[in-house]
Design a protein around this motif. Structure first.
Motif, PDB file in Angstrom:
ATOM      1  N   GLY A 118      -7.108   8.342  -1.039  1.00 22.69           N
ATOM      2  CA  GLY A 118      -7.917   8.964   0.009  1.00 22.69           C
ATOM      3  C   GLY A 118      -9.123   9.617  -0.656  1.00 22.69           C
ATOM      4  N   VAL A 173       3.955   4.385   4.382  1.00 22.56           N
ATOM      5  CA  VAL A 173       3.242   5.625   4.715  1.00 22.56           C
ATOM      6  C   VAL A 173       4.101   6.428   5.699  1.00 22.56           C
ATOM      7  CG1 VAL A 173       1.089   6.605   5.620  1.00 22.56           C
ATOM      8  CG2 VAL A 173       1.033   4.374   4.482  1.00 22.56           C
ATOM      9  N   GLY A 186      -1.861   6.405  -1.685  1.00 20.24           N
ATOM     10  CA  GLY A 186      -2.402   7.259  -0.628  1.00 20.24           C
ATOM     11  C   GLY A 186      -2.637   8.688  -1.045  1.00 20.24           C
ATOM     12  N   HIS A 222      -4.642   2.783  -3.051  1.00 21.65           N
ATOM     13  CA  HIS A 222      -5.416   3.163  -1.859  1.00 21.65           C
ATOM     14  C   HIS A 222      -5.585   4.689  -1.736  1.00 21.65           C
ATOM     15  CE1 HIS A 222      -7.428   2.086   1.835  1.00 21.65           C
ATOM     16  NE2 HIS A 222      -6.880   3.144   2.402  1.00 21.65           N
ATOM     17  N   ASP A 258      -9.396   1.829   6.879  1.00 21.86           N
ATOM     18  CA  ASP A 258      -8.201   0.980   6.840  1.00 21.86           C
ATOM     19  C   ASP A 258      -8.527  -0.436   7.334  1.00 21.86           C
ATOM     20  OD1 ASP A 258      -5.828   1.770   5.624  1.00 21.86           O
ATOM     21  OD2 ASP A 258      -5.451   3.298   7.146  1.00 21.86           O
ATOM     22  N   PHE A 283      -1.402   3.346  12.546  1.00 20.71           N
ATOM     23  CA  PHE A 283      -1.271   1.951  12.117  1.00 20.71           C
ATOM     24  C   PHE A 283      -1.188   1.005  13.312  1.00 20.71           C
ATOM     25  CE2 PHE A 283      -0.190   4.056   8.128  1.00 20.71           C
ATOM     26  CZ  PHE A 283      -1.096   3.395   7.312  1.00 20.71           C
ATOM     27  N   HIS A 305       3.571  11.847  -0.598  1.00 22.94           N
ATOM     28  CA  HIS A 305       3.051  10.849  -1.531  1.00 22.94           C
ATOM     29  C   HIS A 305       4.126  10.440  -2.528  1.00 22.94           C
ATOM     30  CE1 HIS A 305      -0.859  12.921  -0.354  1.00 22.94           C
ATOM     31  NE2 HIS A 305      -0.899  11.734   0.187  1.00 22.94           N
ATOM     32  N   TYR A 348     -10.789   7.412   9.157  1.00 20.79           N
ATOM     33  CA  TYR A 348      -9.608   6.897   8.437  1.00 20.79           C
ATOM     34  C   TYR A 348      -9.295   5.471   8.905  1.00 20.79           C
ATOM     35  CZ  TYR A 348      -4.698   7.202   6.779  1.00 20.79           C
ATOM     36  OH  TYR A 348      -3.488   7.007   6.175  1.00 20.79           O
ATOM     37  N   TYR A 382       2.544  -1.323   4.561  1.00 23.37           N
ATOM     38  CA  TYR A 382       2.026   0.035   4.413  1.00 23.37           C
ATOM     39  C   TYR A 382       3.206   0.985   4.351  1.00 23.37           C
ATOM     40  CZ  TYR A 382      -2.414  -1.972   5.969  1.00 23.37           C
ATOM     41  OH  TYR A 382      -3.552  -2.725   6.082  1.00 23.37           O
ATOM     42  N   ASP A 425       0.881  -1.170   0.000  1.00 27.34           N
ATOM     43  CA  ASP A 425       0.000   0.000   0.000  1.00 27.34           C
ATOM     44  C   ASP A 425       0.923   1.225   0.000  1.00 27.34           C
ATOM     45  OD1 ASP A 425      -1.561   2.148   1.241  1.00 27.34           O
ATOM     46  OD2 ASP A 425      -3.006   0.641   1.921  1.00 27.34           O
ATOM     47  N   ASN A 437      -4.587  11.828  -2.234  1.00 27.52           N
ATOM     48  CA  ASN A 437      -5.965  12.164  -1.903  1.00 27.52           C
ATOM     49  C   ASN A 437      -6.633  12.859  -3.068  1.00 27.52           C
ATOM     50  OD1 ASN A 437      -5.772  11.261   0.859  1.00 27.52           O
ATOM     51  ND2 ASN A 437      -4.391  13.005   1.127  1.00 27.52           N
ATOM     52  N   GLN A 492       2.390   8.705  10.808  1.00 29.82           N
ATOM     53  CA  GLN A 492       1.122   7.981  10.978  1.00 29.82           C
ATOM     54  C   GLN A 492       1.314   6.686  11.759  1.00 29.82           C
ATOM     55  OE1 GLN A 492      -1.494   7.709   7.607  1.00 29.82           O
ATOM     56  NE2 GLN A 492      -0.808   9.659   6.763  1.00 29.82           N
TER      57      GLN A 492
HETATM   58  N1  ARG Z   1      -4.380   9.204   2.138  1.00 27.73           N
HETATM   59  C1  ARG Z   1      -3.467   9.135   3.230  1.00 27.73           C
HETATM   60  C2  ARG Z   1      -2.703  10.460   3.389  1.00 27.73           C
HETATM   61  O1  ARG Z   1      -2.592  11.227   2.459  1.00 27.73           O
HETATM   62  C3  ARG Z   1      -2.454   8.040   3.076  1.00 27.73           C
HETATM   63  C4  ARG Z   1      -3.018   6.650   2.955  1.00 27.73           C
HETATM   64  C5  ARG Z   1      -2.020   5.595   3.291  1.00 27.73           C
HETATM   65  N2  ARG Z   1      -2.517   4.266   3.241  1.00 27.73           N
HETATM   66  C6  ARG Z   1      -3.354   3.755   4.157  1.00 27.73           C
HETATM   67  N3  ARG Z   1      -3.768   2.516   4.002  1.00 27.73           N
HETATM   68  N4  ARG Z   1      -3.753   4.421   5.193  1.00 27.73           N
HETATM   69  O2  ARG Z   1      -2.207  10.726   4.457  1.00 27.73           O
END
Ligand code: ARG
Length: 589
Positions: free
Chosen positions: A160, A347, A121, A158, A327, A355, A132, A323, A345, A118, A123, A351
């Protein structure tokens, strides 16, 4: 077949076994004292401790058995019981010839697992930011590394597309264009095929709406309400949302494509919306989801936690999914669709708590099937001011603009170096694009992912030092040697042509023989920088070699052929390493 140190480990482990000692102590690594030997084994110390014996005595017993093996030379004992070993030149050339004959360059294939990665992410409607970008570069590299190692991989973007930003957009458009059919509750459809807004307009609408919501609680409430109604299925909102999704995906596909980053799945948070209801019911039934001030929460703290882990909010008071909820539902979806052994993940490190909460809740509710879940966090790409990278105007840099900037800088550098100067314009542009992307990706991937680093365009596009352009140049130079060889009638690819090395040649074979170790380390540690480091070291070793040995002009045909094979093998190892980092090498420069 594996790396040189792996092959040696097999030999030495067998000897440990013969002496009645645990074979795992026979591990051989590349020496950190190359003046004493090419490799070392420190296992005698641990074995002696376990057997309550003198480590030097054990080391001597091991050495006595190794002494008789033709593959080895210069076996010596150092310090309290370190064994230094070097391979015979015949063993080195034999290894290199086998590596050259193997399409996988001696990298063994692992027992395949199903791995979902993943790393998108992005958006919808919010411009893609450098976070990103890092996710895409690192995640795509990991997908390639896992795939080459033998796993079955599925990359999911994935997106957003289901949070509050959707309600902000919808309510903003409703305020601006209230007469659109999407807002008419009595509208019987069908809704228009075309989006009432473009992606460029969305990128203006979102920040405006966001600012308005932040400034005015009533405006924010309206956005919340719209989000909840969207999620509950209000048809006009869904239709409008579908437009946002479609036009955004088109742009995202173009942007990720320009970066050379591939996804197998183009799903988003919204995709799992239908799974949320049943999942929440299940978690309620298990007594995991509790009511708390009108919201539904899952307490994920554990008694031995070092720091406080707050409860995960499953459903907000207004009924909106969070969120974490999407997930969790995405884990349900993945178990159903791919039944993965592992979900990675990639990311932002910030974050991490999110997770941690999601993984705990997933395990408590048994949502994850057989899948292990790992958050592979990364640091930020900063500007010279030490803050996350922004444009000169202070905005987020669009990916397109970033790529254009890298290509432009690469063009300047090529010109300075007198490279690609007499090629057609189209080829020069294509080379510059590759050099620019290599500069960007290598600068990112040569740091450990968790480290922050500073975006330094001038340094990234240099042809000297640990940079993408340096590595491309190193590879292209070998391509040019091979082309010239071919022109003078020397074709490479002859089995067994690599001769036992001369002393100055050993380092190159040793470096080649460490390729499988680098890939293994990158895999085990989920750290592409292991491959970046390897590629840089190999390019440097080849450069030293090339300064010391004549290749094309060597008169002795067997020697010339042998050196050409080594050059060709170096090129393959370099190209494989770079391809695992998502970096493409031009044919010439
Ligand atoms: N859309 C989220 C962001 O911009 C990141 C997503 C990452 N992936 C996930 N499975 N949460 O912060």
């Amino acid at each position: 077949m594996s790396s040189l140190s792996g092959a040696l480990t097999e030999i030495v482990a067998r000897v440990f076994g013969e002496l009645g000692l645990p074979a795992e102590y026979g591990r051989v690594t590349i020496s950190n004292r190359p003046d004493l030997g090419q490799f070392q084994c420190n296992g005698a110390l641990a074995a002696a401790k376990a057997a309550k014996q003198n480590p030097r005595v054990i080391a001597e017993q091991v050495m006595a058995k190794l002494q008789s093996l033709p593959q080895l030379r210069d076996i010596s004992l150092a310090g309290p019981g370190f064994i230094n070993l070097s391979l015979s030149d015949a063993a080195l050339s034999e290894y290199a010839n086998k590596m050259a004959a193997d399409a996988r360059l001696s990298v063994t294939r692992r027992r395949p697992e199903m791995v979902v990665l993943d790393y998108g992410g992005a958006n919808i409607a919010k411009a893609m930011h450098v976070g990103h970008l890092r996710a895409a570069i690192i995640g795509d590299a990991l997908r390639r590394i896992f795939g080459f190692a033998g796993d079955e991989t599925v990359g999911d973007v994935h997106m957003g597309d289901w949070g509050l930003q959707m309600g902000m957009l919808i309510s903003e458009i409703e305020i601006r264009q209230p007469h659109l059919p999407y807002f008419d509750r009595g509208f019987k459809g069908p809704y228009p095929n075309h989006s009432p807004v473009t992606v460029t307009e969305l990128e203006e609408i979102y920040p405006t709406a966001n600012a308005a919501c932040k400034a005015d609680p009533a405006r924010m409430e309206r956005a919340r309400q719209a989000t909840a109604e969207l999620q509950q299925g209000r048809p006009g909102y869904r239709a409008l949302w579908q437009h946002f999704f479609d036009i955004s995906v088109e742009v995202l596909k173009r942007d990720y494509g320009a970066l050379g980053v591939h996804f197998d799945l183009w799903k988003g948070e919204a995709h799992v919306d239908p799974l949320i209801g049943p999942m929440v019911e299940k978690m309620k039934g298990m007594g995991l989801a509790e009511e708390d001030q009108g919201a539904l929460i899952v307490r994920v703290a554990q008694p031995d936690d070092k720091k406080e882990i707050p409860p995960l909010i499953l459903v907000k008071r207004d009924g909106a999914a969070m969120y974490s909820t999407t997930d969790l539902a995405t884990i349900v979806d993945r178990v159903h669709e791919q039944n993965p052994d592992l979900i990675l993940y990639i990311v932002d490190q910030r974050q991490h708590l999110h997770f941690e909460q999601v993984f705990r809740a997933a395990v408590m509710a048994g949502l994850n099937g057989k899948a292990k879940m790992e958050h592979l966090g990364f640091g930020t790409m900063n500007g010279p001011d030490g803050k996350p990278f922004k444009t000169r105007e202070g905005g987020v840099m669009r990916l397109q603009d970033l790529i254009a900037m890298m290509t432009g800088a690469a063009l300047d550098r090529l010109k300075e170096q007198g490279l690609a100067s007499d090629y057609e314009e189209a080829e020069r542009q294509e080379i510059a694009r590759k050099v620019g992307l290599a500069a960007l990706k290598f600068a990112d991937l040569s740091n450990h992912r968790v480290a922050n680093y500073v975006f330094d365009l001038d340094r990234f596009v240099r042809f000297e030092g640990k940079t993408g352009p340096y590595l491309l140049y190193a590879a292209v130079r070998i391509k040019s040697i091979l082309r010239k060889a071919e022109a003078q009638g020397d074709r490479v690819g002859k089995p067994g042509a690599i001769l036992p090395p001369e002393p100055g040649e050993r380092d190159l074979i040793l470096a080649l023989g460490a390729l499988p170790d680098a890939i293994q380390a990158a895999y085990d540690e989920r750290a592409p920088n292991k491959i970046a480091d390897y590629a840089y070291g190999l390019a440097q070793t080849f450069s030293t070699y090339y300064n010391q040995f004549h290749i094309l002009s060597e008169q002795n045909e067997a020697l010339r052929r042998s050196r050409l094979e080594l050059a060709a093998l170096t090129l393959r190892a370099l190209e494989l390493s770079l391809s695992l980092l998502g970096i493409k090498v031009p044919e010439r420069m």
